[in-house]
Design an enzyme around this catalytic site. Sequence first.
Site, PDB file in Angstrom:
ATOM      1  CB  THR A  96      -0.821  -1.450   9.484  1.00 48.23           C
ATOM      2  OG1 THR A  96      -1.689  -2.571   9.623  1.00 48.23           O
ATOM      3  CG2 THR A  96      -1.626  -0.215   9.110  1.00 48.23           C
ATOM      4  CE  LYS A 168      -5.031  -2.416   9.720  1.00 54.53           C
ATOM      5  NZ  LYS A 168      -5.926  -3.245  10.520  1.00 54.53           N
ATOM      6  CE  LYS A 243       1.543   1.291  12.431  1.00 54.99           C
ATOM      7  NZ  LYS A 243       1.996  -0.027  11.981  1.00 54.99           N
TER       8      LYS A 243
HETATM    9  P1  NAD Z   1       4.369  -6.584  17.363  1.00 55.08           P
HETATM   10  O1  NAD Z   1       5.117  -5.379  17.809  1.00 55.08           O
HETATM   11  O2  NAD Z   1       3.769  -7.508  18.379  1.00 55.08           O
HETATM   12  O3  NAD Z   1       5.309  -7.478  16.405  1.00 55.08           O
HETATM   13  C1  NAD Z   1       6.258  -6.964  15.541  1.00 55.08           C
HETATM   14  C2  NAD Z   1       7.450  -7.912  15.558  1.00 55.08           C
HETATM   15  O4  NAD Z   1       8.420  -7.438  14.624  1.00 55.08           O
HETATM   16  C3  NAD Z   1       8.157  -7.974  16.918  1.00 55.08           C
HETATM   17  O5  NAD Z   1       8.279  -9.321  17.339  1.00 55.08           O
HETATM   18  C4  NAD Z   1       9.506  -7.334  16.658  1.00 55.08           C
HETATM   19  O6  NAD Z   1      10.540  -7.867  17.452  1.00 55.08           O
HETATM   20  C5  NAD Z   1       9.704  -7.643  15.192  1.00 55.08           C
HETATM   21  N1  NAD Z   1      10.639  -6.764  14.510  1.00 55.08           N
HETATM   22  C6  NAD Z   1      10.756  -5.424  14.577  1.00 55.08           C
HETATM   23  N2  NAD Z   1      11.723  -4.993  13.752  1.00 55.08           N
HETATM   24  C7  NAD Z   1      12.233  -6.101  13.153  1.00 55.08           C
HETATM   25  C8  NAD Z   1      13.260  -6.296  12.186  1.00 55.08           C
HETATM   26  N3  NAD Z   1      13.947  -5.278  11.672  1.00 55.08           N
HETATM   27  N4  NAD Z   1      13.499  -7.558  11.777  1.00 55.08           N
HETATM   28  C9  NAD Z   1      12.810  -8.603  12.288  1.00 55.08           C
HETATM   29  N5  NAD Z   1      11.828  -8.473  13.201  1.00 55.08           N
HETATM   30  C10 NAD Z   1      11.550  -7.225  13.632  1.00 55.08           C
HETATM   31  O7  NAD Z   1       3.255  -6.052  16.357  1.00 55.08           O
HETATM   32  P2  NAD Z   1       1.938  -6.819  15.888  1.00 55.08           P
HETATM   33  O8  NAD Z   1       0.852  -6.522  16.828  1.00 55.08           O
HETATM   34  O9  NAD Z   1       2.272  -8.232  15.553  1.00 55.08           O
HETATM   35  O10 NAD Z   1       1.634  -5.999  14.537  1.00 55.08           O
HETATM   36  C11 NAD Z   1       2.426  -6.162  13.371  1.00 55.08           C
HETATM   37  C12 NAD Z   1       1.828  -5.298  12.279  1.00 55.08           C
HETATM   38  O11 NAD Z   1       0.469  -5.678  12.057  1.00 55.08           O
HETATM   39  C13 NAD Z   1       1.807  -3.799  12.618  1.00 55.08           C
HETATM   40  O12 NAD Z   1       2.071  -3.059  11.464  1.00 55.08           O
HETATM   41  C14 NAD Z   1       0.392  -3.580  13.102  1.00 55.08           C
HETATM   42  O13 NAD Z   1      -0.040  -2.243  12.902  1.00 55.08           O
HETATM   43  C15 NAD Z   1      -0.383  -4.561  12.241  1.00 55.08           C
HETATM   44  N6  NAD Z   1      -1.630  -5.066  12.827  1.00 55.08           N
HETATM   45  C16 NAD Z   1      -1.696  -5.490  14.115  1.00 55.08           C
HETATM   46  C17 NAD Z   1      -2.908  -5.943  14.621  1.00 55.08           C
HETATM   47  C18 NAD Z   1      -3.050  -6.413  16.058  1.00 55.08           C
HETATM   48  O14 NAD Z   1      -4.180  -6.647  16.510  1.00 55.08           O
HETATM   49  N7  NAD Z   1      -1.940  -6.576  16.808  1.00 55.08           N
HETATM   50  C19 NAD Z   1      -4.041  -5.966  13.814  1.00 55.08           C
HETATM   51  C20 NAD Z   1      -3.936  -5.576  12.495  1.00 55.08           C
HETATM   52  C21 NAD Z   1      -2.715  -5.119  12.007  1.00 55.08           C
END
Ligand code: NAD
Length: 295
Positions: A96, A168, A243
């Site tokens: 997102t 979204k 965010k």
């Molecule tokens: P998270 O923080 O758990 O996971 C993100 C991952 O990306 C982490 O493991 C981190 O180490 C990795 N990362 C960061 N920078 C990196 C890089 N440069 N190279 C490789 N890996 C890298 O976040 P999440 O909860 O999995 O969410 C991910 C996305 O999905 C976000 O944009 C969030 O807004 C969206 N989202 C999350 C949810 C939810 O319920 N968690 C729901 C809908 C959308």
Amino acid sequence: MARIGFVGLGNMGAHMVRNLLKAGHEVSVFDIVPAAIASVTPNGAKAAANAAEAARGAEIVITMLPAGQHVRDAWLGAGGMAAASAPDALLIDCSTIDVATAREVAAKSGRAFVDAPVSGGTMGAEAGTLTFMVGGSPEHFARAEPILKQMGRNVIHCGVAGAGQGVKLCNNMMLAATMIVTSEAFVLAEKLGLSHQALFDVCSTSTSNSWALSSYCPVPGPVPASPANRDYKPGFAAALMAKDLGLAQEAVEQVGTASPIGAHALSLFRQYLERGGGDKDFSGIINMIREGGVK
Ligand code: NAD
């Protein structure tokens, strides 16, 4: 079966990778946190040394990263994934992020690209029931749809590049406001001496029902799978919700519309972050409301 590169193995990405593996794909993965890679290699994922290596030779490359800066750096930065990917590869960003970055990456990647942010939370990611909101050309959408269907239930073409992100942000603004007012109602009910279960039983079958209430109830008990039952462990972290609300308000300003409830939801989530709630699930905001002193 396709060869897929997948970068970003956090709360969402790791589950999505497992569903792709279950569907029989070969998945090469990378995350900056080694433990995140180790969480999916036992399921059959192949560890890559960096993001570009995960992308190299893949027919489809997917990112699930925290925010726009990470997505721009991963795709377009030095040693970026777009350049490393095959010229005919399809790139899918499921993170997102802001609409402008989604459009920039789509334009500069030089590849077929769709933005495909998701709704449904970690439970949806694990069960393979996510909703994908997709922005991109009809041709690119047609290529992305079958693969997204293996991680989700609903895959909706929302328009040109960036349109998925726009939908979204609207979704999460509605969700945040609904969760806040649902939390206010539970705290009010507590003060009135009502039981959580009674409020849930009536409202989940009445006009006030919502996903925030019936699938993600902010108090423990009525919905056993909701984060309230595990001390608000995310789930969807409050910091990520703040965010998204910030991105929604940026979009509100850009187009010159009014969103007083969305703006107040952002203010409340920022207060929750200031009180240390950023790592908690966003439904943990009920605890701040119960504590009082909110503005
Ligand atoms: P998270 O923080 O758990 O996971 C993100 C991952 O990306 C982490 O493991 C981190 O180490 C990795 N990362 C960061 N920078 C990196 C890089 N440069 N190279 C490789 N890996 C890298 O976040 P999440 O909860 O999995 O969410 C991910 C996305 O999905 C976000 O944009 C969030 O807004 C969206 N989202 C999350 C949810 C939810 O319920 N968690 C729901 C809908 C959308």
